[in-house]
Design a protein around this motif. Sequence first.
Motif, PDB file in Angstrom:
ATOM      1  N   GLU A   1       0.868  -1.175   0.000  1.00 49.55           N
ATOM      2  CA  GLU A   1       0.000   0.000   0.000  1.00 49.55           C
ATOM      3  C   GLU A   1       0.906   1.227   0.000  1.00 49.55           C
ATOM      4  N   ILE A   2       1.115   1.804  -1.183  1.00 45.86           N
ATOM      5  CA  ILE A   2       2.015   2.946  -1.290  1.00 45.86           C
ATOM      6  C   ILE A   2       1.373   4.022  -2.157  1.00 45.86           C
ATOM      7  N   ASP A   3       1.950   5.208  -2.083  1.00 47.01           N
ATOM      8  CA  ASP A   3       1.534   6.298  -2.964  1.00 47.01           C
ATOM      9  C   ASP A   3       2.404   6.292  -4.216  1.00 47.01           C
ATOM     10  N   GLY A   4       1.800   6.570  -5.361  1.00 48.69           N
ATOM     11  CA  GLY A   4       2.550   6.649  -6.598  1.00 48.69           C
ATOM     12  C   GLY A   4       2.984   5.294  -7.099  1.00 48.69           C
ATOM     13  N   ARG A   5       3.950   5.312  -8.020  1.00 50.83           N
ATOM     14  CA  ARG A   5       4.441   4.082  -8.641  1.00 50.83           C
ATOM     15  C   ARG A   5       5.430   3.355  -7.743  1.00 50.83           C
ATOM     16  N   GLY A   6       6.136   4.087  -6.895  1.00 51.57           N
ATOM     17  CA  GLY A   6       7.094   3.477  -5.986  1.00 51.57           C
ATOM     18  C   GLY A   6       8.543   3.799  -6.292  1.00 51.57           C
ATOM     19  N   MET A   7       8.784   4.672  -7.246  1.00 53.68           N
ATOM     20  CA  MET A   7      10.165   5.000  -7.603  1.00 53.68           C
ATOM     21  C   MET A   7      10.817   5.947  -6.596  1.00 53.68           C
ATOM     22  N   GLN A   8      10.003   6.515  -5.702  1.00 50.65           N
ATOM     23  CA  GLN A   8      10.554   7.437  -4.716  1.00 50.65           C
ATOM     24  C   GLN A   8      11.432   6.730  -3.682  1.00 50.65           C
ATOM     25  N   TYR A   9      11.226   5.430  -3.489  1.00 48.43           N
ATOM     26  CA  TYR A   9      11.987   4.736  -2.452  1.00 48.43           C
ATOM     27  C   TYR A   9      13.474   4.676  -2.783  1.00 48.43           C
ATOM     28  N   GLN A  10      13.820   4.545  -4.064  1.00 49.05           N
ATOM     29  CA  GLN A  10      15.233   4.575  -4.427  1.00 49.05           C
ATOM     30  C   GLN A  10      15.814   5.972  -4.229  1.00 49.05           C
ATOM     31  N   ALA A  11      14.995   7.000  -4.423  1.00 50.07           N
ATOM     32  CA  ALA A  11      15.455   8.367  -4.175  1.00 50.07           C
ATOM     33  C   ALA A  11      15.699   8.586  -2.683  1.00 50.07           C
ATOM     34  N   PHE A  12      14.794   8.079  -1.842  1.00 47.09           N
ATOM     35  CA  PHE A  12      15.014   8.148  -0.389  1.00 47.09           C
ATOM     36  C   PHE A  12      16.339   7.482  -0.027  1.00 47.09           C
ATOM     37  N   ALA A  13      16.589   6.313  -0.628  1.00 45.27           N
ATOM     38  CA  ALA A  13      17.802   5.562  -0.317  1.00 45.27           C
ATOM     39  C   ALA A  13      19.039   6.327  -0.762  1.00 45.27           C
ATOM     40  N   ALA A  14      18.978   6.954  -1.935  1.00 41.92           N
ATOM     41  CA  ALA A  14      20.114   7.732  -2.421  1.00 41.92           C
ATOM     42  C   ALA A  14      20.413   8.890  -1.473  1.00 41.92           C
ATOM     43  N   GLU A  15      19.379   9.593  -1.063  1.00 42.88           N
ATOM     44  CA  GLU A  15      19.586  10.714  -0.136  1.00 42.88           C
ATOM     45  C   GLU A  15      20.132  10.225   1.200  1.00 42.88           C
ATOM     46  N   GLY A  16      19.626   9.085   1.658  1.00 39.31           N
ATOM     47  CA  GLY A  16      20.105   8.529   2.919  1.00 39.31           C
ATOM     48  C   GLY A  16      21.567   8.123   2.854  1.00 39.31           C
ATOM     49  N   ALA A  17      21.980   7.552   1.719  1.00 36.16           N
ATOM     50  CA  ALA A  17      23.372   7.142   1.570  1.00 36.16           C
ATOM     51  C   ALA A  17      24.298   8.350   1.606  1.00 36.16           C
ATOM     52  N   VAL A  18      23.909   9.416   0.921  1.00 35.76           N
ATOM     53  CA  VAL A  18      24.722  10.631   0.927  1.00 35.76           C
ATOM     54  C   VAL A  18      24.788  11.218   2.336  1.00 35.76           C
ATOM     55  N   ALA A  19      23.654  11.237   3.025  1.00 30.45           N
ATOM     56  CA  ALA A  19      23.612  11.784   4.390  1.00 30.45           C
ATOM     57  C   ALA A  19      24.513  11.001   5.336  1.00 30.45           C
ATOM     58  N   ALA A  20      24.609   9.678   5.113  1.00 28.00           N
ATOM     59  CA  ALA A  20      25.421   8.817   5.976  1.00 28.00           C
ATOM     60  C   ALA A  20      26.885   8.792   5.561  1.00 28.00           C
ATOM     61  N   GLY A  21      27.216   9.488   4.473  1.00 32.17           N
ATOM     62  CA  GLY A  21      28.579   9.454   3.970  1.00 32.17           C
ATOM     63  C   GLY A  21      28.929   8.166   3.267  1.00 32.17           C
ATOM     64  N   ASP A  22      27.913   7.382   2.920  1.00 32.06           N
ATOM     65  CA  ASP A  22      28.117   6.087   2.271  1.00 32.06           C
ATOM     66  C   ASP A  22      28.078   6.267   0.755  1.00 32.06           C
ATOM     67  N   THR A  23      29.025   7.043   0.216  1.00 33.44           N
ATOM     68  CA  THR A  23      28.990   7.308  -1.220  1.00 33.44           C
ATOM     69  C   THR A  23      29.341   6.070  -2.040  1.00 33.44           C
ATOM     70  N   ALA A  24      29.967   5.061  -1.436  1.00 31.80           N
ATOM     71  CA  ALA A  24      30.221   3.809  -2.143  1.00 31.80           C
ATOM     72  C   ALA A  24      28.959   2.953  -2.227  1.00 31.80           C
ATOM     73  N   GLY A  25      27.941   3.336  -1.444  1.00 36.88           N
ATOM     74  CA  GLY A  25      26.693   2.595  -1.463  1.00 36.88           C
ATOM     75  C   GLY A  25      26.788   1.223  -0.831  1.00 36.88           C
ATOM     76  N   ALA A  26      27.766   1.022   0.042  1.00 30.96           N
ATOM     77  CA  ALA A  26      27.978  -0.300   0.640  1.00 30.96           C
ATOM     78  C   ALA A  26      26.797  -0.764   1.468  1.00 30.96           C
ATOM     79  N   LEU A  27      26.033   0.188   2.037  1.00 27.53           N
ATOM     80  CA  LEU A  27      24.915  -0.166   2.908  1.00 27.53           C
ATOM     81  C   LEU A  27      23.580  -0.212   2.160  1.00 27.53           C
ATOM     82  N   LEU A  28      23.597   0.062   0.872  1.00 23.89           N
ATOM     83  CA  LEU A  28      22.364   0.036   0.087  1.00 23.89           C
ATOM     84  C   LEU A  28      21.942  -1.401  -0.227  1.00 23.89           C
ATOM     85  N   PRO A  29      20.659  -1.614  -0.483  1.00 19.50           N
ATOM     86  CA  PRO A  29      20.219  -2.938  -0.945  1.00 19.50           C
ATOM     87  C   PRO A  29      20.886  -3.365  -2.245  1.00 19.50           C
ATOM     88  N   LEU A  30      21.370  -2.388  -3.032  1.00 23.36           N
ATOM     89  CA  LEU A  30      22.122  -2.696  -4.241  1.00 23.36           C
ATOM     90  C   LEU A  30      23.380  -1.829  -4.271  1.00 23.36           C
TER      91      LEU A  30
END
Length: 333
Positions: A273-302
């Motif tokens: 049960e989400i709003d929209g198509r669901g592409m915003q979740y990857q944007a949230f993850a990208a912003e979160g990675a930058v905020a955490a200093g994880d520019t290598a994306g090591a903590l991302l699901p991908l």
Amino acid sequence: MTGLRWGILATGGIATSFASDLRTAGLDLVAVGSRSQASADAFAAKFDIPRAHASYEALVTDPDVDIIYVSTPHPMHHAGAKLALENGKHVLVEKSFTLNRAEAEDLQRIATERGLLAMEAMWTRYLPHMVRIREIIAEGTLGEIRAVSADHTQRITADPEHRLNALALGGGALLDLGIYPISFIWDILGAPTSIQATARLMETGADSEVATVMTHASGAVSTSLSSSRAAGPNAAAIIGTDARIEIDRVWYTPTSFRVVGHDDTVIESYASEIDGRGMQYQAFAAEGAVAAGDTAGALLPLPLAESVAIMGTLDEIRAQIGVRYPSEESTHG
């Protein structure tokens, strides 16, 4: 969230979906770039974007943009992302990440050298139902995972001039559709230790159907099927010794699934049960990675390293089915 200011590079259909979900999520979309002012202006008007640039170069040098979503066709992913990275912008690059592994490694090198996030827009990995599926697996509910299967099959135009059927544009079922089940299998089972692929090629030389059978380090097996000429179930399954997960149509979008025991009792049911198509979740993850200093994306699901390795898997599949793109011929002979 970091409050990153988003720019969109190219104005096609997938960019429209992404922009809509950014607006739904309330994220900061500030600029768009196209190869023509008219296209940029029309896109900006549709989504109330304050700045419309008539070139990609103007977009990537906009000082008020922090991160750029690259939504061009596959052969242009590398050039667009490289342009953005070299101008100090983080990038979210449409899948498949690039045309081949060599291009992916080049983007990885540039992003690492500059301390920037380069992330593949495999939005399925970030959807709530996939987050829950990974939790269930981690909890041990399925027991030993023995097999994974998934298909991405659609009936799309047979027009040889269409992007999906044109080798010069990275056409074929594999990079557009097959990337979904292949990435899903990687998500659940990790890298394949052996790959067997077969395909049917269309008149243009691009692949219209691709099937794979792979084995993985645990001993588990996987199967995938992609087609651009016929619509199938678009379902997926993860099969363990104690239980299985049945993901409903369309498995790679927000959907429902069931956890079913070996005796066919339903252990858990889930409905998205989400709003929209669901592409915003990857944007949230990208912003979160930058905020955490994880520019290598090591903590991302991908993580970026996995996106690069997946491109290697796609390269091997293409080698087996006999598909090369014109730009590869001119580069490697």
